[in-house]
Write an enzyme that holds these catalytic residues in place. Structure first.
Site, PDB file in Angstrom:
ATOM      1  N   CYS A 139      -5.997   1.895   6.063  1.00  0.00           N
ATOM      2  CA  CYS A 139      -6.603   0.648   6.520  1.00  0.00           C
ATOM      3  C   CYS A 139      -5.935   0.236   7.840  1.00  0.00           C
ATOM      4  O   CYS A 139      -4.943   0.839   8.256  1.00  0.00           O
ATOM      5  CB  CYS A 139      -6.431  -0.435   5.454  1.00  0.00           C
ATOM      6  SG  CYS A 139      -4.734  -1.051   5.291  1.00  0.00           S
ATOM      7  N   GLU A 191       1.007   3.820   1.853  1.00  0.00           N
ATOM      8  CA  GLU A 191       1.511   4.196   3.168  1.00  0.00           C
ATOM      9  C   GLU A 191       2.726   3.366   3.560  1.00  0.00           C
ATOM     10  O   GLU A 191       3.718   3.894   4.060  1.00  0.00           O
ATOM     11  CB  GLU A 191       0.430   4.017   4.246  1.00  0.00           C
ATOM     12  CG  GLU A 191      -0.824   4.829   4.031  1.00  0.00           C
ATOM     13  CD  GLU A 191      -1.918   4.063   3.292  1.00  0.00           C
ATOM     14  OE1 GLU A 191      -1.624   3.408   2.272  1.00  0.00           O
ATOM     15  OE2 GLU A 191      -3.076   4.136   3.745  1.00  0.00           O
ATOM     16  N   CYS A 237      -2.106  -0.393   7.529  1.00  0.00           N
ATOM     17  CA  CYS A 237      -1.297   0.803   7.358  1.00  0.00           C
ATOM     18  C   CYS A 237      -1.253   1.653   8.622  1.00  0.00           C
ATOM     19  O   CYS A 237      -0.202   2.194   8.975  1.00  0.00           O
ATOM     20  CB  CYS A 237      -1.795   1.604   6.165  1.00  0.00           C
ATOM     21  SG  CYS A 237      -1.508   0.737   4.599  1.00  0.00           S
ATOM     22  N   HIS A 252       0.851  -1.185   0.000  1.00  0.00           N
ATOM     23  CA  HIS A 252       0.000   0.000   0.000  1.00  0.00           C
ATOM     24  C   HIS A 252       0.891   1.241   0.000  1.00  0.00           C
ATOM     25  O   HIS A 252       2.035   1.198   0.468  1.00  0.00           O
ATOM     26  CB  HIS A 252      -0.897   0.025   1.235  1.00  0.00           C
ATOM     27  CG  HIS A 252      -1.993  -0.986   1.208  1.00  0.00           C
ATOM     28  ND1 HIS A 252      -3.057  -0.940   2.082  1.00  0.00           N
ATOM     29  CD2 HIS A 252      -2.194  -2.075   0.429  1.00  0.00           C
ATOM     30  CE1 HIS A 252      -3.871  -1.952   1.838  1.00  0.00           C
ATOM     31  NE2 HIS A 252      -3.365  -2.658   0.839  1.00  0.00           N
TER      32      HIS A 252
END
Length: 158
Positions: free
Chosen positions: A85, A57, A88, A55
């Site tokens: 999420c 992040e 993260c 992701h």
């Protein structure tokens, strides 16, 4: 020297998100800032890397840690175009990120309050300051446009 604002840094995260979208990734982008300068950039790379943890992040946190030579990002702020999420935000907690600034809400798996709030878990020794809604409209528009195009492509594969 002019101090950059949350909007300025979120605009950089949006630039990363746009690049992710052009690469066929879900258009989410992130930057990590320390002392007014960007020390890590990330964009979604799950498809490219075939890695569910890639992701924006997580990519940005890794880049920031490499930039500073430490996994402790105590005085840093993460700017990300979509509410993080649980994975993260967990990465942010473990890295000791001071603050998370996000754009659009994530109503399916947001961990800053949309679905759950993991910014200050009970018993955990770290808390993250959260600011949401910064450049939310352009962030949400980018995501909606991406998924609309994907649906149209699936309906009309020719």
């Amino acid at each position: 020297m002019i101090a950059l604002t949350d909007h300025d840094f979120m605009a950089l995260a949006l630039h990363e998100a746009e690049a992710a979208g052009r690469e066929g990734e879900v258009p989410v982008g992130a930057v990590v800032v320390c002392d007014g300068r960007v020390i890590g950039r990330g964009r979604n790379a799950c498809e490219k890397l075939q890695d569910a943890t890639a992701h924006a992040e997580m990519v940005a946190l890794t880049a920031a840690s490499q930039s500073l030579g430490t996994w402790r990002l105590e005085d840093c702020t993460l700017y990300v175009t979509l509410e993080p999420c649980p994975m993260c935000l967990g990465g942010c907690l473990n890295a000791r990120i001071k603050r998370v600034v996000y754009g659009a809400l994530e109503p399916k798996c947001g961990a800053c309050g949309s679905v759950v709030d993991l910014s200050a878990p009970p018993g955990y020794n770290h808390r993250i300051a959260i600011t949401g809604g910064v450049l939310a409209e352009p962030s949400a528009h980018l995501l909606k446009s991406f998924f609309r195009a994907l649906r149209e492509q699936r309906q009309n594969p020719g």
